[in-house]
Design an enzyme around this catalytic site. Sequence first.
Site, mmCIF file in Angstrom:
data_model
loop_
_atom_site.group_PDB
_atom_site.id
_atom_site.type_symbol
_atom_site.label_atom_id
_atom_site.label_comp_id
_atom_site.label_asym_id
_atom_site.label_seq_id
_atom_site.Cartn_x
_atom_site.Cartn_y
_atom_site.Cartn_z
ATOM 1 N N ASP A 164 -11.866 43.549 8.307
ATOM 2 C CA ASP A 164 -11.214 42.350 8.820
ATOM 3 C C ASP A 164 -9.948 42.635 9.626
ATOM 4 O O ASP A 164 -9.746 42.091 10.705
ATOM 5 C CB ASP A 164 -10.865 41.405 7.662
ATOM 6 C CG ASP A 164 -10.062 40.216 8.121
ATOM 7 O OD1 ASP A 164 -10.612 39.390 8.861
ATOM 8 O OD2 ASP A 164 -8.867 40.135 7.779
ATOM 9 N N TYR A 324 -7.995 33.992 2.960
ATOM 10 C CA TYR A 324 -8.647 33.111 3.939
ATOM 11 C C TYR A 324 -9.138 31.856 3.231
ATOM 12 O O TYR A 324 -10.338 31.639 3.072
ATOM 13 C CB TYR A 324 -9.805 33.827 4.637
ATOM 14 C CG TYR A 324 -9.361 34.872 5.626
ATOM 15 C CD1 TYR A 324 -8.918 34.507 6.891
ATOM 16 C CD2 TYR A 324 -9.364 36.220 5.305
ATOM 17 C CE1 TYR A 324 -8.494 35.465 7.812
ATOM 18 C CE2 TYR A 324 -8.948 37.187 6.216
ATOM 19 C CZ TYR A 324 -8.517 36.786 7.467
ATOM 20 O OH TYR A 324 -8.103 37.730 8.387
#
Length: 620
Positions: A164, A324
């Site tokens: 990520d 997230y």
Amino acid sequence: MSMYGRDPWGGPLEINAADSATDDDRSRNLQDFDRAALSRPLDETQQSWLLGPGEQKKKKYVDLGCIIVSRKIFVWTVGTLVVSAFLAGFITLIVKTVPRHRHAHPPPDNYTLALHKALMFFNAQKSGKLPKHNNVSWRGNSCLNDGKGQSGTFYKDLVGGYYDAGDAIKFNFPQSFAITMLSWSVIEYRQKYEDAGELTHVKEIIKWGTDYFLKTFNSTADTITTLVAQVGSGDTSGGSTASNDHYCWMRPEDIDYKRPVMTCSSCSDLGAEMAAALAAASIVFKENKAYSQKLVHGARTLFKFSREQRGRYSAGGSEAATFYNSTSYWDEFVWGGAWLYYATGNSSYLQLATTPGLARHAGAFWGGPDYGVLSWDNKLAGAQVLLSRLRLFLSPGYPYEEILRTFHNQTSIVMCSYLPIFTSFNRTKGGLIQLNHGRPQPLQYVVNAAFLATLYSDYLEAADTPGWYCGPNFYSTEVLRDFAKTQIDYILGKNPRKMSYIVGFGNHYPKHVHHRGASIPKNKIKYNCKGGWKWRDTSKPNPNTLVGAMAAGPDKHDGFHDVRTNYNYTEPTLAGNAGLVAALVALSGDRTTGIDKNTIFSSVPPMFPTPPPPPAPWKP
């Protein structure tokens, strides 16, 4: 005295009998000859006697058979042709023998130059067994045991995909949003990618992501009950010292600790976002029919799962909520439904995406401080632009017109909010729009807005519409492009610090980006979990250049601290770079190369029934 004869073409023919003294003398002399003799052809002797020696030597005319021309004109013409042929041959000889200086193509613009670099970031983020020509010398194969050895699971292995950010976690939620954004940019600007020589590269980047997504659920089934949400862990709460992707600072190639796999069974937001990614990618790969259909099938399965098993993937105190957190899944329903409609042409997806109830739950009618801000969490603004496209070019009418008109009007409002004359969002003194209201990591939101603004301006131009209204005032499409340019130019270095926030672009850019692989030298030494901390904490620049990475960005005062441990300034992300790539390609290259109006509609059937054929001609 004159006589008139009849011209064979129908007009009078005037003959002057005595137009000069010479003609008059000749007329008198002819009376002395036998007129019958004049009808016979003269031999050479007779011609010589009649014409005289001077006239025979130099004829004033040349008989070319079909035409008689003046000798002087004939000589000049032939001479000119000969000289011209000689000169042409001589010039050709010179041109072929003298070395030529080729005129180079105009240098690429800054957006194209930055695009090449921004795409390279994805090469550096690849997990798994890397392709031969990955072009990142300090990266190698990594995490080849992800998802393996767990019996009874619905997946065989989870090798591949993308890390990520600066760690080595694979978060499927922002990763799938990144793939959706990249796919959208390719669908709209395929020609620009081709002109930049990056079409094959960006398609390979997208496929690396979609191949991995197909591993994270049973992609051959029509119905699923579970989905992989994350690989790797970053939980350091409560002072945990367990070896994981945040506590340890080591190259991905050296990871030797266990990487957990996190799954979910009620994750509508994740399922719908992954469905959007596969659906959008299926349009990118429509020439590869088998692979495209595989992606469409997977998208259908994921979207069905998201609709049937409701819930937020980050609910219940999951680790994802820390990094997230998803605030809602209604925006993903509109977004995913729109993409599935474009990928399949099935009107049931369009009916769902244009359901007023979904739009209301997604926040389409109540505004709020983050209204119009496209991000990995909130796709509403993107979905509204995407569905406005349908109204602009196909105008489907009833029963979709009312909500499509609403989305179109709301898109216009969002575009107005980006302009400096409105106060929806503050700006720094240097001109950077504060879409996240001064919170950290602003650039990922800025690049998404720049992409939407440029794309919408291209939509309007392709629809022969010169602009749009903000209240009573009309603004041209050029104003939207100017907004996008000022924001991207700020990121490329036109800011108070004269600093590029893209690693490797320009002469002054962040040298201490928060990234484990870039900060540890590839020197054949394997640093253990804590052994890499010295590289994390050193003030020296990263030994490896993470080309194309967009840093998190400056603060609301245009300030920036190039410090590795301060990830709010220096950490790049997949989602951020995907928006950057989309904005750069939209602004790059020749202005006349606009959007691809038709490819996105390639699976959409005609909106209106085909008219019947005309009746057969009547015969009595």
